[in-house]
Design an enzyme around this catalytic site. Sequence first.
Site: not given
Length: 292
Positions: A171, A239
């Site tokens: 991811k 983030k």
Amino acid sequence: MSNISVIGLGIMGLPIAINLVKAGHTVTGYNRSPERIQKLVDAGGHAARSVAEAATGADVIITMVPDSPDVEAVVSGPDGVFANAAPGALWIDASTIRPDVARHLATEAREAGLRPLDAPVSGGEQGAIDGALSIMIGGIRADVDAAHDVLSAIGKTIVHVGPSGSGQTVKAANQLIVAVNIEALAEAVVFLEAHGVDREAALKVLGGGLAGSKVLDQKGQKLLDRNFDPGFRLALHHKDLGIVTAAAREAGVIIPLGAIVAQLVAATVQRGDGGLDHSALFKQVLELSGRD
């Protein structure tokens, strides 16, 4: 059919939970904002008043929260998932967090008698609504197989990529590719506009060639319309790029484009645009070019 609890009913978590209801599962949801729980109830789901209540009696527990500390808070302590879930329950973390955190939480989950999978998703809000997410899974193969019926209700591309933490590593790579693509698309659109080209026609022909991508398909019109309603908030991508750069440093890997785009995303967030869609990188390119 399974008794499934979904903890975290945000932009992604709520449509995931609703698709599980549509697939015939019994779905209980918990979220800090009660209005999101009510939307699940209206769709045929059930409400939990706490993480502990959601975890108790569930065959499968899916967590979908913003960051590593949020996952740790949800699963740890006497009121967390690990202390209240039944032995043998599947814990599927669909959040995007640090791979090292995913690995150590998987160890703790197994010690608590659970079967952990890190299964972050890609496809954005529309992919979640359509049940067409791409799901990259880290964990034990037998647990991945056990989760297949659940995951097939929310995703179309479901791939076991390795042991615990591997899903989060893949991811991170996904988020690197997406961020670089959005920046390139933003620069291309500003370039086209500066030359007075028919923008819609240009994106159509670009999309049919080697420059075509899902990023162009899903974000191109948003740039043309200056529509930055969040499908995936820029603050979350900020983030995620922090995860990418930290993991790259840990592995001794050089990612020059990733580092530059991470700084551009950080700058866009710091100017107050963190709540916008990540395609709002376009605003910064416009500003740097003296255009609007």
